[in-house]
Design a protein around this motif. Structure first.
Motif, PDB file in Angstrom:
ATOM      1  N   LEU A  27     -15.171-103.867 -14.492  1.00  0.00           N
ATOM      2  CA  LEU A  27     -16.088-104.909 -15.215  1.00  0.00           C
ATOM      3  C   LEU A  27     -15.558-105.452 -16.443  1.00  0.00           C
ATOM      4  O   LEU A  27     -15.281-104.941 -17.201  1.00  0.00           O
ATOM      5  N   ASP A  28     -15.429-106.606 -16.512  1.00  0.00           N
ATOM      6  CA  ASP A  28     -15.154-107.462 -17.829  1.00  0.00           C
ATOM      7  C   ASP A  28     -15.975-107.713 -18.704  1.00  0.00           C
ATOM      8  O   ASP A  28     -15.902-107.673 -20.010  1.00  0.00           O
ATOM      9  N   ASN A  29     -17.499-107.783 -18.248  1.00  0.00           N
ATOM     10  CA  ASN A  29     -18.434-108.250 -19.050  1.00  0.00           C
ATOM     11  C   ASN A  29     -19.675-107.310 -18.871  1.00  0.00           C
ATOM     12  O   ASN A  29     -20.509-107.352 -17.789  1.00  0.00           O
ATOM     13  N   LEU A  30     -19.981-106.351 -19.874  1.00  0.00           N
ATOM     14  CA  LEU A  30     -21.074-105.537 -19.648  1.00  0.00           C
ATOM     15  C   LEU A  30     -22.469-106.071 -19.899  1.00  0.00           C
ATOM     16  O   LEU A  30     -23.494-105.340 -19.711  1.00  0.00           O
ATOM     17  N   ASP A  31     -22.474-107.315 -20.451  1.00  0.00           N
ATOM     18  CA  ASP A  31     -23.452-108.158 -20.640  1.00  0.00           C
ATOM     19  C   ASP A  31     -23.948-108.889 -19.636  1.00  0.00           C
ATOM     20  O   ASP A  31     -24.772-109.969 -19.722  1.00  0.00           O
ATOM     21  N   LEU A  32     -23.550-108.729 -18.220  1.00  0.00           N
ATOM     22  CA  LEU A  32     -23.707-109.461 -17.157  1.00  0.00           C
ATOM     23  C   LEU A  32     -25.486-109.469 -17.061  1.00  0.00           C
ATOM     24  O   LEU A  32     -25.775-108.404 -17.092  1.00  0.00           O
ATOM     25  N   PRO A  33     -25.976-110.508 -16.814  1.00  0.00           N
ATOM     26  CA  PRO A  33     -27.486-110.454 -16.278  1.00  0.00           C
ATOM     27  C   PRO A  33     -27.681-109.726 -15.288  1.00  0.00           C
ATOM     28  O   PRO A  33     -27.048-109.891 -14.170  1.00  0.00           O
ATOM     29  N   LEU A  34     -28.765-109.063 -14.952  1.00  0.00           N
ATOM     30  CA  LEU A  34     -29.114-108.172 -14.010  1.00  0.00           C
ATOM     31  C   LEU A  34     -30.658-108.287 -13.906  1.00  0.00           C
ATOM     32  O   LEU A  34     -31.219-107.969 -14.729  1.00  0.00           O
ATOM     33  N   ALA A  35     -31.302-108.707 -12.612  1.00  0.00           N
ATOM     34  CA  ALA A  35     -32.821-108.535 -12.582  1.00  0.00           C
ATOM     35  C   ALA A  35     -32.866-107.552 -11.685  1.00  0.00           C
ATOM     36  O   ALA A  35     -32.397-107.305 -10.536  1.00  0.00           O
ATOM     37  N   VAL A  36     -33.964-106.728 -12.245  1.00  0.00           N
ATOM     38  CA  VAL A  36     -34.051-105.407 -11.420  1.00  0.00           C
ATOM     39  C   VAL A  36     -35.785-105.411 -11.158  1.00  0.00           C
ATOM     40  O   VAL A  36     -36.581-105.612 -12.327  1.00  0.00           O
ATOM     41  N   GLU A  37     -36.200-105.372  -9.925  1.00  0.00           N
ATOM     42  CA  GLU A  37     -37.570-105.486  -9.599  1.00  0.00           C
ATOM     43  C   GLU A  37     -38.055-103.661  -9.403  1.00  0.00           C
ATOM     44  O   GLU A  37     -37.574-103.150  -8.499  1.00  0.00           O
ATOM     45  N   HIS A  38     -38.832-103.327 -10.205  1.00  0.00           N
ATOM     46  CA  HIS A  38     -39.394-102.190 -10.127  1.00  0.00           C
ATOM     47  C   HIS A  38     -40.920-102.057  -9.593  1.00  0.00           C
ATOM     48  O   HIS A  38     -41.753-102.741 -10.228  1.00  0.00           O
ATOM     49  N   PRO A  39     -41.302-101.327  -8.734  1.00  0.00           N
ATOM     50  CA  PRO A  39     -42.454-101.159  -8.184  1.00  0.00           C
ATOM     51  C   PRO A  39     -43.744-100.931  -9.141  1.00  0.00           C
ATOM     52  O   PRO A  39     -44.723-101.339  -9.075  1.00  0.00           O
ATOM     53  N   ALA A  40     -43.483 -99.968 -10.110  1.00  0.00           N
ATOM     54  CA  ALA A  40     -44.392 -99.740 -10.926  1.00  0.00           C
ATOM     55  C   ALA A  40     -44.228-100.574 -12.286  1.00  0.00           C
ATOM     56  O   ALA A  40     -45.305-100.902 -13.056  1.00  0.00           O
ATOM     57  N   LEU A  41     -43.060-101.024 -12.738  1.00  0.00           N
ATOM     58  CA  LEU A  41     -42.863-101.613 -14.046  1.00  0.00           C
ATOM     59  C   LEU A  41     -42.643-102.996 -13.885  1.00  0.00           C
ATOM     60  O   LEU A  41     -42.660-103.733 -15.111  1.00  0.00           O
ATOM     61  N   GLY A  42     -42.588-103.793 -12.651  1.00  0.00           N
ATOM     62  CA  GLY A  42     -42.404-105.052 -12.571  1.00  0.00           C
ATOM     63  C   GLY A  42     -40.827-105.492 -12.740  1.00  0.00           C
ATOM     64  O   GLY A  42     -39.949-104.668 -12.522  1.00  0.00           O
ATOM     65  N   ARG A  43     -40.766-106.631 -12.741  1.00  0.00           N
ATOM     66  CA  ARG A  43     -39.334-107.241 -12.806  1.00  0.00           C
ATOM     67  C   ARG A  43     -39.034-107.497 -14.445  1.00  0.00           C
ATOM     68  O   ARG A  43     -39.511-107.715 -15.152  1.00  0.00           O
ATOM     69  N   ARG A  44     -37.471-106.974 -14.364  1.00  0.00           N
ATOM     70  CA  ARG A  44     -37.132-106.834 -15.883  1.00  0.00           C
ATOM     71  C   ARG A  44     -35.602-107.561 -15.724  1.00  0.00           C
ATOM     72  O   ARG A  44     -34.670-107.221 -14.925  1.00  0.00           O
ATOM     73  N   GLU A  45     -35.361-108.556 -16.535  1.00  0.00           N
ATOM     74  CA  GLU A  45     -34.079-109.365 -16.555  1.00  0.00           C
ATOM     75  C   GLU A  45     -33.576-108.396 -17.718  1.00  0.00           C
ATOM     76  O   GLU A  45     -33.823-108.053 -18.967  1.00  0.00           O
ATOM     77  N   THR A  46     -32.417-107.717 -17.220  1.00  0.00           N
ATOM     78  CA  THR A  46     -31.435-106.920 -18.328  1.00  0.00           C
ATOM     79  C   THR A  46     -30.158-107.014 -18.084  1.00  0.00           C
ATOM     80  O   THR A  46     -29.613-108.177 -17.682  1.00  0.00           O
ATOM     81  N   THR A  47     -29.413-106.175 -18.444  1.00  0.00           N
ATOM     82  CA  THR A  47     -27.930-106.069 -18.411  1.00  0.00           C
ATOM     83  C   THR A  47     -27.291-104.849 -17.881  1.00  0.00           C
ATOM     84  O   THR A  47     -27.979-103.936 -17.962  1.00  0.00           O
ATOM     85  N   VAL A  48     -26.051-104.835 -17.359  1.00  0.00           N
ATOM     86  CA  VAL A  48     -25.323-103.683 -16.999  1.00  0.00           C
ATOM     87  C   VAL A  48     -25.476-102.645 -18.108  1.00  0.00           C
ATOM     88  O   VAL A  48     -25.837-101.559 -18.060  1.00  0.00           O
ATOM     89  N   ALA A  49     -25.032-103.184 -19.439  1.00  0.00           N
ATOM     90  CA  ALA A  49     -24.908-102.392 -20.459  1.00  0.00           C
ATOM     91  C   ALA A  49     -26.455-101.421 -20.695  1.00  0.00           C
ATOM     92  O   ALA A  49     -26.209-100.360 -21.152  1.00  0.00           O
ATOM     93  N   GLU A  50     -27.376-102.588 -20.966  1.00  0.00           N
ATOM     94  CA  GLU A  50     -28.748-101.765 -20.887  1.00  0.00           C
ATOM     95  C   GLU A  50     -29.165-100.602 -20.080  1.00  0.00           C
ATOM     96  O   GLU A  50     -29.377 -99.359 -20.440  1.00  0.00           O
ATOM     97  N   LEU A  51     -28.867-100.840 -18.686  1.00  0.00           N
ATOM     98  CA  LEU A  51     -29.002 -99.644 -17.973  1.00  0.00           C
ATOM     99  C   LEU A  51     -28.024 -98.519 -17.912  1.00  0.00           C
ATOM    100  O   LEU A  51     -28.576 -97.630 -17.671  1.00  0.00           O
ATOM    101  N   MET A  52     -26.851 -98.899 -18.329  1.00  0.00           N
ATOM    102  CA  MET A  52     -26.002 -97.705 -18.470  1.00  0.00           C
ATOM    103  C   MET A  52     -26.510 -96.757 -19.635  1.00  0.00           C
ATOM    104  O   MET A  52     -26.289 -95.611 -19.757  1.00  0.00           O
ATOM    105  N   ASN A  53     -26.757 -97.390 -20.817  1.00  0.00           N
ATOM    106  CA  ASN A  53     -27.417 -96.692 -21.864  1.00  0.00           C
ATOM    107  C   ASN A  53     -28.721 -96.165 -21.330  1.00  0.00           C
ATOM    108  O   ASN A  53     -28.895 -94.728 -21.766  1.00  0.00           O
ATOM    109  N   HIS A  54     -29.367 -96.446 -20.460  1.00  0.00           N
ATOM    110  CA  HIS A  54     -30.532 -95.599 -19.785  1.00  0.00           C
ATOM    111  C   HIS A  54     -30.109 -94.518 -19.204  1.00  0.00           C
ATOM    112  O   HIS A  54     -30.738 -93.530 -19.491  1.00  0.00           O
TER     113      HIS A  54
END
Length: 166
Positions: free
Chosen positions: A105-132
């Protein structure tokens, strides 16, 4: 950013390996001993950590939340009776997949949309989810440490400073 995140993920792998080695040194039956705690057993925490790491990898690499969750439920069922060796192998396989993904992966700040059944939709990045993922592992290693103490055993130091001085 990529360097820092890769280093922090390396810490996650190192810290989990430290815990695994400690668990292998303890009486075998301790791993599945049921106690009143955050999880019913140390085994249950490890299974949760392994399955959750794999779940987030599936999401980060493009899987939908619902299909990924169904896969995680199957993995959880497959691992519920696993011994420490099988769980270590599962963790190592998942960690290798993360490392290959990060290396490609060249860009860890790639936008990523995640739909969570309890938390809803979140626009995030690969980096944020890796930190999670990394933070999630730290949290549950703390659970394991407390559970071992509750059963009369010490854990191992897994603070980031120990990783830096290794």
């Amino acid at each position: 950013m990529k360097h820092d995140l890769a280093k922090h993920f390396d810490y996650h792998i190192w810290a989990n390996r430290q815990v695994f080695e400690r668990l292998k040194s303890l009486p075998e039956d301790l791993f599945k001993t049921e106690i009143k705690s955050v999880f019913p057993s140390v085994s249950a925490v490890i299974i949760h950590m392994c399955v959750t790491d794999s779940l987030w990898l599936d999401i980060i690499t493009g899987g939908g939340y619902e299909e990924t969750k169904a896969l995680a439920v199957r993995r959880n069922e497959e691992l519920k009776e696993a011994n420490i060796e099988k769980l270590i192998a599962f963790f190592e396989d998942t960690a290798a997949k993360y490392q290959a993904f990060l290396e490609g992966l060249d860009n860890l700040d790639l936008p990523l949309a995640v739909e969570h059944p309890a938390l809803g939709r979140r626009e995030t990045t690969v980096a944020e989810l890796m930190n999670h993922v990394i933070n999630h592992g730290t949290y549950h290693r703390g659970n394991i440490s407390a559970m071992l103490r509750q059963m009369g055993y010490s854990s191992v130091p897994t603070d980031y400073a120990y990783y830096l001085w290794k």
